[in-house]
Design a protein around this motif. Sequence first.
Motif, PDB file in Angstrom:
ATOM      1  N   TYR A   1       2.439   9.522  -0.969  1.00  0.00           N
ATOM      2  CA  TYR A   1       1.137   8.994  -0.542  1.00  0.00           C
ATOM      3  C   TYR A   1       1.237   7.504  -0.230  1.00  0.00           C
ATOM      4  O   TYR A   1       0.726   7.041   0.791  1.00  0.00           O
TER       5      TYR A   1
ATOM      6  N   GLU B   1       3.039   6.935   2.957  1.00  0.00           N
ATOM      7  CA  GLU B   1       2.198   7.313   4.097  1.00  0.00           C
ATOM      8  C   GLU B   1       1.143   6.247   4.372  1.00  0.00           C
ATOM      9  O   GLU B   1       0.868   5.906   5.521  1.00  0.00           O
ATOM     10  N   ASP B   2       0.555   5.711   3.312  1.00  0.00           N
ATOM     11  CA  ASP B   2      -0.488   4.693   3.457  1.00  0.00           C
ATOM     12  C   ASP B   2       0.067   3.327   3.889  1.00  0.00           C
ATOM     13  O   ASP B   2      -0.662   2.533   4.477  1.00  0.00           O
TER      14      ASP B   2
ATOM     15  N   PRO C   1       3.108   2.401   5.939  1.00  0.00           N
ATOM     16  CA  PRO C   1       4.271   2.822   6.723  1.00  0.00           C
ATOM     17  C   PRO C   1       5.367   1.768   6.879  1.00  0.00           C
ATOM     18  O   PRO C   1       6.484   2.108   7.261  1.00  0.00           O
TER      19      PRO C   1
END
Length: 66
Positions: free
Chosen positions: A29, A32-33, A35
């Motif tokens: 997570y 992903e948040d 990059p």
Amino acid sequence: MGGDACIRQTRIPVWLLVSLQRQGASEAYILEDYPTLSATDLVNAWRYAETHIDEIEAAIHRQEAA
């Protein structure tokens, strides 16, 4: 970032990543948040946090109080 330890070539403070992890965010997570981060960056952040516990705790507490 006011002297807070940050991930290389970013303005992402280590204390923020530790705080996210404590709130239940998985590494997937976080990556992903954010990059611009790599898995190696997270490994280095966790190592830094383990060796600078007081610094990270104080930064988290300052942010919570703000």
